[in-house]
Design a protein around this motif. Structure first.
Motif, PDB file in Angstrom:
ATOM      1  N   SER A 201       2.959  -6.709  -7.361  1.00 22.54           N
ATOM      2  CA  SER A 201       1.862  -7.656  -7.146  1.00 22.54           C
ATOM      3  C   SER A 201       0.935  -7.177  -6.041  1.00 22.54           C
ATOM      4  O   SER A 201      -0.298  -7.249  -6.162  1.00 22.54           O
ATOM      5  N   CYS A 202       1.523  -6.681  -4.958  1.00 24.32           N
ATOM      6  CA  CYS A 202       0.716  -6.266  -3.808  1.00 24.32           C
ATOM      7  C   CYS A 202       0.017  -4.936  -4.077  1.00 24.32           C
ATOM      8  O   CYS A 202      -1.103  -4.713  -3.606  1.00 24.32           O
ATOM      9  N   GLN A 203       0.656  -4.077  -4.852  1.00 24.51           N
ATOM     10  CA  GLN A 203      -0.005  -2.830  -5.254  1.00 24.51           C
ATOM     11  C   GLN A 203      -1.194  -3.138  -6.164  1.00 24.51           C
ATOM     12  O   GLN A 203      -2.276  -2.559  -6.006  1.00 24.51           O
ATOM     13  N   LEU A 204      -0.995  -4.063  -7.104  1.00 24.45           N
ATOM     14  CA  LEU A 204      -2.082  -4.442  -8.013  1.00 24.45           C
ATOM     15  C   LEU A 204      -3.243  -5.058  -7.244  1.00 24.45           C
ATOM     16  O   LEU A 204      -4.418  -4.732  -7.492  1.00 24.45           O
ATOM     17  N   LEU A 205      -2.933  -5.948  -6.300  1.00 25.67           N
ATOM     18  CA  LEU A 205      -3.988  -6.554  -5.492  1.00 25.67           C
ATOM     19  C   LEU A 205      -4.784  -5.477  -4.756  1.00 25.67           C
ATOM     20  O   LEU A 205      -6.027  -5.484  -4.768  1.00 25.67           O
ATOM     21  N   ALA A 206      -4.081  -4.536  -4.116  1.00 26.04           N
ATOM     22  CA  ALA A 206      -4.764  -3.473  -3.384  1.00 26.04           C
ATOM     23  C   ALA A 206      -5.606  -2.615  -4.325  1.00 26.04           C
ATOM     24  O   ALA A 206      -6.738  -2.236  -3.996  1.00 26.04           O
ATOM     25  N   ASP A 207      -5.076  -2.322  -5.508  1.00 24.31           N
ATOM     26  CA  ASP A 207      -5.846  -1.554  -6.501  1.00 24.31           C
ATOM     27  C   ASP A 207      -7.159  -2.251  -6.815  1.00 24.31           C
ATOM     28  O   ASP A 207      -8.227  -1.623  -6.854  1.00 24.31           O
ATOM     29  N   LEU A 208      -7.092  -3.558  -7.060  1.00 27.27           N
ATOM     30  CA  LEU A 208      -8.284  -4.315  -7.431  1.00 27.27           C
ATOM     31  C   LEU A 208      -9.274  -4.389  -6.265  1.00 27.27           C
ATOM     32  O   LEU A 208     -10.484  -4.232  -6.454  1.00 27.27           O
ATOM     33  N   MET A 209      -8.756  -4.639  -5.068  1.00 23.86           N
ATOM     34  CA  MET A 209      -9.642  -4.784  -3.912  1.00 23.86           C
ATOM     35  C   MET A 209     -10.317  -3.458  -3.536  1.00 23.86           C
ATOM     36  O   MET A 209     -11.446  -3.445  -3.033  1.00 23.86           O
TER      37      MET A 209
ATOM     38  N   GLU B 106      -7.662   2.532 -10.001  1.00 25.88           N
ATOM     39  CA  GLU B 106      -7.075   2.285 -11.315  1.00 25.88           C
ATOM     40  C   GLU B 106      -5.844   1.389 -11.127  1.00 25.88           C
ATOM     41  O   GLU B 106      -4.913   1.744 -10.396  1.00 25.88           O
ATOM     42  N   PRO B 107      -5.793   0.201 -11.757  1.00 29.69           N
ATOM     43  CA  PRO B 107      -4.653  -0.703 -11.523  1.00 29.69           C
ATOM     44  C   PRO B 107      -3.376  -0.202 -12.180  1.00 29.69           C
ATOM     45  O   PRO B 107      -3.412   0.438 -13.236  1.00 29.69           O
ATOM     46  N   ILE B 108      -2.258  -0.501 -11.533  1.00 27.77           N
ATOM     47  CA  ILE B 108      -0.954  -0.034 -12.033  1.00 27.77           C
ATOM     48  C   ILE B 108      -0.576  -0.683 -13.356  1.00 27.77           C
ATOM     49  O   ILE B 108       0.166  -0.111 -14.150  1.00 27.77           O
ATOM     50  N   VAL B 109      -1.038  -1.914 -13.582  1.00 28.86           N
ATOM     51  CA  VAL B 109      -0.818  -2.622 -14.854  1.00 28.86           C
ATOM     52  C   VAL B 109      -2.127  -3.314 -15.215  1.00 28.86           C
ATOM     53  O   VAL B 109      -3.024  -3.451 -14.385  1.00 28.86           O
ATOM     54  N   ASP B 110      -2.217  -3.770 -16.449  1.00 30.92           N
ATOM     55  CA  ASP B 110      -3.400  -4.518 -16.886  1.00 30.92           C
ATOM     56  C   ASP B 110      -3.516  -5.784 -16.045  1.00 30.92           C
ATOM     57  O   ASP B 110      -2.616  -6.628 -16.050  1.00 30.92           O
TER      58      ASP B 110
END
Length: 366
Positions: free
Chosen positions: A336-344, A348-352
């Motif tokens: 969740s925190c990796q995805l948030l950082a990717d988006l911010m 490229e996000p780790i998952v859709d």
């Protein structure tokens, strides 16, 4: 500050760390003591209790996190000398009603879940009660000692010169400037930031109400008890009839947990204590003679289908969500925190990211 994270549980702490390692100047604000709410109170199984009963959105985050946890623990131990104790014991599910669904899910997802002969289970877990008829096992499931995990995350942030942690500092609302969120209002004064991340667990819905937004994240109380046994008493996690037993390396055994809708009341009850003790003895009869050395309650951030909200809030530029993980905050935190950082950060996000996006789910136009 570049980013201000509201909430000091595992989601907030790890969100702050993921952003800070990229060089962002990060503040974290926590109403009480960092890591002492739901993150401290949970069991720490690094798997949803019944992973096949969840949507693919939860599964995607869970799989990524499960594979990442050993690396995270090693990193935190090296950095802080605090061991989160990621302990691979495996997990046995006993007398399920949906064995076939579970095995079909495992085959589809490539997870090592298998049916095990009960005689083999009794040999592997001698303390287990007799009378169970069927078992499934996932041998690679770990548990993490969640109080030590949050302590290690807190210590890691303290070592980072670009991170400031504000504890005992309750947030009462957001600062709006022409439709943009530019900070938060707190008991210690306003705090300004370019971006604000709401990771306040069960309290996230209440804070969103201050913006007139209904975020369906509500507190769901869970009570647990703790025993102290010999270190070799329970070599694997076991789960039956909705209750589980989790061994720690030093012989502590956690039994959990209740599911109660009691608003923000964290009071422990005699009724729950008796129910949990009964479940403990049903699973592990020798616990009838053991002393309960701990009994506590925490508030899970309940959400529809247990799917967290991760992403920007439409119409409120500068505000991001990472909340609503329900029973799986510890399980889903790394992803969740990796995805948030990717988006911010525009990576490229780790998952859709679509299943977690607040846009649409909150009835807000993108």
């Amino acid at each position: 500050m570049d980013v201000l994270v509201v909430g000091g549980g595992v989601i907030g702490l790890l969100s702050a760390m993921q952003l800070a390692v990229t060089g962002k100047v990060v503040g974290l604000v926590e109403a009480r003591e960092a890591g002492r709410e739901s993150s401290w109170a949970g069991g720490g199984i690094v798997s949803p209790l019944y992973p096949w009963r969840y949507s693919p959105a939860v599964t995607a985050l869970a799989h990524w996190s499960q594979d990442f946890y050993p690396r995270l623990a090693e990193q935190l131990l090296a950095q802080t000398q605090i061991d989160p104790e990621v302990y691979v014991t495996g997990l046995y599910w006993l007398d399920l009603d949906d064995d076939a669904d579970a095995l079909a899910w495992a085959k589809r997802e490539g997870r090592a879940l298998r049916s095990v002969d009960m005689a083999a289970v009794q040999r592997a877990v001698p303390a287990l009660a007799a009378g169970f008829g069927r078992a499934l096992q996932m041998a690679d499931v770990a548990n993490v000692r969640n109080p030590r995990l949050v302590k290690a995350l807190r210590a890691a942030l303290q070592q980072m010169p670009n991170v400031t942690v504000h504890e005992q500092c309750a947030v009462s609302g957001f600062i709006l400037d022409g439709g943009r969120i530019t900070g938060v209002q707190t008991a210690q004064g306003d705090m300004q930031a370019d971006q604000v991340v709401l990771a306040a667990g069960a309290w996230s819905g209440e804070l969103m109400k201050t913006l007139g937004i209904e975020l369906p994240v509500v507190p769901v109380k869970g009570q647990m008890i703790l025993y102290k046994c010999a270190e070799d008493f329970l070599p694997a996690m076991v789960l039956a009839n909705g209750r589980y037993a989790i061994p720690r390396r030093d012989g502590h055994i956690l039994i959990g947990s209740t599911l109660e809708h009691a608003a923000f009341d964290k009071t422990t009850t005699e009724e729950a204590l008796l129910s949990l003790k009964a479940s403990a003895v049903e699973l592990l009869p020798a616990l009838a003679d053991a002393e309960v050395v701990g009994h506590w309650a925490g508030l899970r951030p309940g959400s529809p289908e247990g799917i967290p909200y991760i992403g920007p809030v439409p119409g409120h530029e500068g505000l991001w969500l990472n909340c609503g993980h329900y029973r799986n905050g510890l399980v889903l935190a790394p992803a969740s925190c990796q995805l948030l950082a990717d988006l911010m950060l525009g990576r490229e996000p780790i998952v859709d990211p679509a299943p977690y996006a607040p846009t649409g789910r909150l009835g807000l136009a993108g």
